[in-house]
Design a protein around this motif. Sequence first.
Motif, PDB file in Angstrom:
ATOM      1  N   ARG A  58       0.828  -1.208   0.000  1.00 14.40           N
ATOM      2  CA  ARG A  58       0.000   0.000   0.000  1.00 14.40           C
ATOM      3  C   ARG A  58       0.865   1.262   0.000  1.00 14.40           C
ATOM      4  O   ARG A  58       0.531   2.239  -0.671  1.00 14.40           O
ATOM      5  N   GLU A  59       1.963   1.236   0.724  1.00 11.22           N
ATOM      6  CA  GLU A  59       2.872   2.389   0.728  1.00 11.22           C
ATOM      7  C   GLU A  59       3.543   2.554  -0.633  1.00 11.22           C
ATOM      8  O   GLU A  59       3.641   3.666  -1.165  1.00 11.22           O
ATOM      9  N   VAL A  60       4.012   1.462  -1.194  1.00  9.43           N
ATOM     10  CA  VAL A  60       4.721   1.517  -2.472  1.00  9.43           C
ATOM     11  C   VAL A  60       3.785   1.959  -3.596  1.00  9.43           C
ATOM     12  O   VAL A  60       4.201   2.646  -4.547  1.00  9.43           O
ATOM     13  N   TRP A  61       2.511   1.601  -3.487  1.00  6.00           N
ATOM     14  CA  TRP A  61       1.537   1.931  -4.523  1.00  6.00           C
ATOM     15  C   TRP A  61       0.692   3.163  -4.168  1.00  6.00           C
ATOM     16  O   TRP A  61      -0.382   3.354  -4.732  1.00  6.00           O
ATOM     17  N   ALA A  62       1.166   3.981  -3.278  1.00  5.95           N
ATOM     18  CA  ALA A  62       0.370   5.136  -2.835  1.00  5.95           C
ATOM     19  C   ALA A  62       0.038   6.081  -3.987  1.00  5.95           C
ATOM     20  O   ALA A  62      -1.023   6.726  -3.982  1.00  5.95           O
ATOM     21  N   GLN A  63       0.917   6.187  -4.978  1.00 11.18           N
ATOM     22  CA  GLN A  63       0.674   7.056  -6.124  1.00 11.18           C
ATOM     23  C   GLN A  63       0.179   6.280  -7.343  1.00 11.18           C
ATOM     24  O   GLN A  63       0.109   6.832  -8.443  1.00 11.18           O
ATOM     25  N   GLY A  64      -0.168   5.036  -7.141  1.00 13.88           N
ATOM     26  CA  GLY A  64      -0.612   4.183  -8.234  1.00 13.88           C
ATOM     27  C   GLY A  64       0.253   2.941  -8.314  1.00 13.88           C
ATOM     28  O   GLY A  64       1.412   2.948  -7.887  1.00 13.88           O
ATOM     29  N   PRO A  65      -0.280   1.848  -8.868  1.00  8.38           N
ATOM     30  CA  PRO A  65       0.469   0.590  -8.889  1.00  8.38           C
ATOM     31  C   PRO A  65       1.663   0.639  -9.829  1.00  8.38           C
ATOM     32  O   PRO A  65       1.601   1.228 -10.917  1.00  8.38           O
ATOM     33  N   VAL A  66       2.761   0.039  -9.385  1.00  7.41           N
ATOM     34  CA  VAL A  66       3.959  -0.119 -10.207  1.00  7.41           C
ATOM     35  C   VAL A  66       4.350  -1.588 -10.181  1.00  7.41           C
ATOM     36  O   VAL A  66       4.153  -2.283  -9.177  1.00  7.41           O
ATOM     37  N   SER A  67       4.888  -2.054 -11.280  1.00  9.67           N
ATOM     38  CA  SER A  67       5.350  -3.440 -11.345  1.00  9.67           C
ATOM     39  C   SER A  67       6.240  -3.596 -12.551  1.00  9.67           C
ATOM     40  O   SER A  67       6.353  -2.694 -13.389  1.00  9.67           O
ATOM     41  N   TYR A  68       6.851  -4.758 -12.653  1.00  5.36           N
ATOM     42  CA  TYR A  68       7.640  -5.112 -13.834  1.00  5.36           C
ATOM     43  C   TYR A  68       6.877  -6.190 -14.577  1.00  5.36           C
ATOM     44  O   TYR A  68       6.648  -7.290 -14.035  1.00  5.36           O
ATOM     45  N   LEU A  69       6.396  -5.855 -15.761  1.00  2.92           N
ATOM     46  CA  LEU A  69       5.641  -6.769 -16.628  1.00  2.92           C
ATOM     47  C   LEU A  69       4.277  -7.149 -16.046  1.00  2.92           C
ATOM     48  O   LEU A  69       3.606  -8.028 -16.587  1.00  2.92           O
ATOM     49  N   GLY A  70       3.868  -6.507 -14.951  1.00  8.07           N
ATOM     50  CA  GLY A  70       2.657  -6.950 -14.279  1.00  8.07           C
ATOM     51  C   GLY A  70       2.846  -8.259 -13.541  1.00  8.07           C
ATOM     52  O   GLY A  70       1.884  -8.860 -13.067  1.00  8.07           O
ATOM     53  N   LEU A  71       4.105  -8.691 -13.412  1.00 14.85           N
ATOM     54  CA  LEU A  71       4.435  -9.993 -12.831  1.00 14.85           C
ATOM     55  C   LEU A  71       5.157  -9.891 -11.495  1.00 14.85           C
ATOM     56  O   LEU A  71       4.959 -10.741 -10.616  1.00 14.85           O
ATOM     57  N   MET A  72       6.022  -8.894 -11.321  1.00 15.55           N
ATOM     58  CA  MET A  72       6.821  -8.784 -10.109  1.00 15.55           C
ATOM     59  C   MET A  72       6.927  -7.318  -9.695  1.00 15.55           C
ATOM     60  O   MET A  72       6.756  -6.414 -10.522  1.00 15.55           O
ATOM     61  N   ILE A  73       7.231  -7.088  -8.421  1.00 14.34           N
ATOM     62  CA  ILE A  73       7.288  -5.745  -7.860  1.00 14.34           C
ATOM     63  C   ILE A  73       8.615  -5.583  -7.128  1.00 14.34           C
ATOM     64  O   ILE A  73       8.968  -6.416  -6.273  1.00 14.34           O
ATOM     65  N   ALA A  74       9.345  -4.541  -7.442  1.00  7.47           N
ATOM     66  CA  ALA A  74      10.628  -4.289  -6.782  1.00  7.47           C
ATOM     67  C   ALA A  74      10.416  -4.122  -5.278  1.00  7.47           C
ATOM     68  O   ALA A  74       9.495  -3.431  -4.834  1.00  7.47           O
ATOM     69  N   GLY A  75      11.270  -4.778  -4.509  1.00  7.11           N
ATOM     70  CA  GLY A  75      11.156  -4.728  -3.056  1.00  7.11           C
ATOM     71  C   GLY A  75      10.296  -5.823  -2.473  1.00  7.11           C
ATOM     72  O   GLY A  75      10.139  -5.890  -1.243  1.00  7.11           O
ATOM     73  N   PHE A  76       9.755  -6.702  -3.340  1.00  2.00           N
ATOM     74  CA  PHE A  76       8.913  -7.814  -2.877  1.00  2.00           C
ATOM     75  C   PHE A  76       9.428  -9.103  -3.518  1.00  2.00           C
ATOM     76  O   PHE A  76       8.840  -9.631  -4.468  1.00  2.00           O
ATOM     77  N   PRO A  77      10.566  -9.620  -3.007  1.00  6.84           N
ATOM     78  CA  PRO A  77      11.190 -10.792  -3.624  1.00  6.84           C
ATOM     79  C   PRO A  77      10.254 -12.001  -3.620  1.00  6.84           C
ATOM     80  O   PRO A  77       9.475 -12.206  -2.676  1.00  6.84           O
ATOM     81  N   ASN A  78      10.358 -12.802  -4.671  1.00  6.75           N
ATOM     82  CA  ASN A  78       9.651 -14.078  -4.777  1.00  6.75           C
ATOM     83  C   ASN A  78       8.135 -13.938  -4.712  1.00  6.75           C
ATOM     84  O   ASN A  78       7.427 -14.911  -4.437  1.00  6.75           O
ATOM     85  N   LEU A  79       7.619 -12.734  -4.961  1.00  4.55           N
ATOM     86  CA  LEU A  79       6.176 -12.510  -5.073  1.00  4.55           C
ATOM     87  C   LEU A  79       5.838 -12.322  -6.545  1.00  4.55           C
ATOM     88  O   LEU A  79       6.400 -11.455  -7.212  1.00  4.55           O
ATOM     89  N   PHE A  80       4.911 -13.143  -7.034  1.00  2.01           N
ATOM     90  CA  PHE A  80       4.456 -13.052  -8.414  1.00  2.01           C
ATOM     91  C   PHE A  80       2.973 -12.690  -8.430  1.00  2.01           C
ATOM     92  O   PHE A  80       2.194 -13.216  -7.629  1.00  2.01           O
ATOM     93  N   THR A  81       2.597 -11.808  -9.348  1.00  2.00           N
ATOM     94  CA  THR A  81       1.197 -11.438  -9.496  1.00  2.00           C
ATOM     95  C   THR A  81       0.716 -11.887 -10.868  1.00  2.00           C
ATOM     96  O   THR A  81       1.311 -11.531 -11.882  1.00  2.00           O
ATOM     97  N   ILE A  82      -0.338 -12.673 -10.897  1.00  2.00           N
ATOM     98  CA  ILE A  82      -0.908 -13.126 -12.170  1.00  2.00           C
ATOM     99  C   ILE A  82      -1.896 -12.072 -12.661  1.00  2.00           C
ATOM    100  O   ILE A  82      -2.829 -11.701 -11.934  1.00  2.00           O
ATOM    101  N   ASN A  83      -1.673 -11.607 -13.884  1.00  2.00           N
ATOM    102  CA  ASN A  83      -2.495 -10.536 -14.465  1.00  2.00           C
ATOM    103  C   ASN A  83      -2.506  -9.300 -13.574  1.00  2.00           C
ATOM    104  O   ASN A  83      -3.540  -8.656 -13.380  1.00  2.00           O
ATOM    105  N   GLY A  84      -1.353  -8.962 -13.026  1.00  2.00           N
ATOM    106  CA  GLY A  84      -1.250  -7.806 -12.164  1.00  2.00           C
ATOM    107  C   GLY A  84      -1.248  -6.499 -12.936  1.00  2.00           C
ATOM    108  O   GLY A  84      -1.238  -6.490 -14.178  1.00  2.00           O
ATOM    109  N   PRO A  85      -1.264  -5.370 -12.231  1.00  2.00           N
ATOM    110  CA  PRO A  85      -1.207  -4.071 -12.896  1.00  2.00           C
ATOM    111  C   PRO A  85       0.025  -3.963 -13.789  1.00  2.00           C
ATOM    112  O   PRO A  85       1.122  -4.350 -13.390  1.00  2.00           O
TER     113      PRO A  85
END
Length: 549
Positions: A413-440
């Motif tokens: 919630r803190e990292v996305w306070a200004q809107g969601p960020v991700s790499y490919l909609g699959l992973m988020i910097a600062g959240f190791p080994n977390l994968f999002t399926i069909n993420g932002p």
Amino acid sequence: MIGQPGSTNQPAGDTPYWADVVVIGAGFAGLYAHHRLRELGFAVCGFEAAPDVGGTWFWNRYPGARCDVESLDYSYSFSEALQDEWRWSERFATQPEILRYINHVADRFDLRRDIRFERRVVRARYDGGEGVWIVETDRGEKVRCRFLIAAVGSLSLPKPPDFEGLETFEGQWAQTGLWPREGLDCEGKRVAVIGTGSSGIQSIPLLAEVAQRLTVFQRTPAYTVPALNGPIDPEFEASVRADYPAYRQQTRKTYNGGRAPLAGTTSALAASDDARRATFEAAWRFGCFSLLTVYRDLMTDADANAAASAFVREKLRAVVKDPLIADRLTPRGYPIGAKRLALDTGYWAIFNRPNVELVDVRAAPIEHITARGVCTVEREYPADVIVFATGFDAISGPLLAMDIEGTDGRTLREVWAQGPVSYLGLMIAGFPNLFTINGPGSPSVLTNMVAAIEHHVDWIADCLAEMRQRGLEEVQAEPAAQTAWVEEVRRIADMTLFPLAESWYMGANVPGKPRVFMAYPAGLPPYRERCEDVVRNGYSGLRFSARQA
């Protein structure tokens, strides 16, 4: 040590048990993730808030609920045997049929055994010292896992109705996205529907048939196109089943990962008025979303889009007899397709019925709910039943509904306070080994979700297999790669007409939500190519590490 996540012998108290991978959600994405990872030998544990499988199709049981992607496309492709044995009854399947299909898949591949139902994940915290995620449920259970996969869906967090006085209402009420399993008796009753997005447009015609009186509260008129649903064309089905793999390969090349026989490559503005109208008419007769595919620039050129918008408005006026009601139903002020385009079955025509009333709440806003109905600034509308078709906190909402904490104690919630960020909609910097399926940041809601899901799950599974082979235990997105991807999504979105509408694509339906276009709008084929390039370049944009023994 690999535990038995499907076992009922959960350790007592706060002692976490172990799984290689925790999968959150048991809809299309979660089930396929279980299947693929189990095939690879990973110990998988799943959590699902519902009592059974189905995801959004478990909860969305409202009258008229059906998919807006053709059935032969909105289905798994990973098993030829599954494709061969399952038969769809309609071009666009209803919710009950889709749920039967999902249950069939769960039974056929024994996918329930590692899933704990009626458990909502409330917190997930990454322990950097141990390199594990600690996942907690609303029942106090804890699981330690190396990898965490969020298969929570894009449209799975309904917006709760926020109307003063609802607690005083003496009748029954329900949300379309959380429809009661026992149903809702509307026969012969005064029914109010608040909201005219896709779920409202699907449910309103059926409710009009049984209600004594139906009052529809509309804020923003919606563009709709005809579904032209019916039994699947046997000749078309036979041609698909003659070589289903080849058909799947063909659909993977289309913008949304589904059939697009009328897709055009020329500009709408290059055609004469007569030719353009004939093309639009052909798309109208074919149904589905083909109207937006017949020219290449309908979502990038305002003048081209205006021609399609005018065509649909003309169709509306030909159906609705009362000019005043037709005017209220006419969408204005945003391009067609910039908000989610709705498939309808007789939606406009129901406003010709004497028992249906349309209320424009932009002109006369809802003030509060009373014991007996819905009160606008002008008057009270009696109701025995209220249906809230008020939509979802889409795409990012289901992820933010959990308390997810990454490295350095920073929450999602803190990292996305200004809107969601991700790499490919699959992973988020600062959240190791977390994968999002069909993420932002992925194509997600702009595509056939099952095709997008299979691609994401396969990519994740291949990544985990690669890590295991190389003795790697941690992966996360590089911040610079993430920043570049977010900028690319924004840049492409700004080349389209999508940002010109106050839509849930932009988070505009949720008060206080940052206005960011949340999907990758270039389509599924270029996105797949980008993901393949990442792998070919040694998983560029990702940082791997091997933990010391």
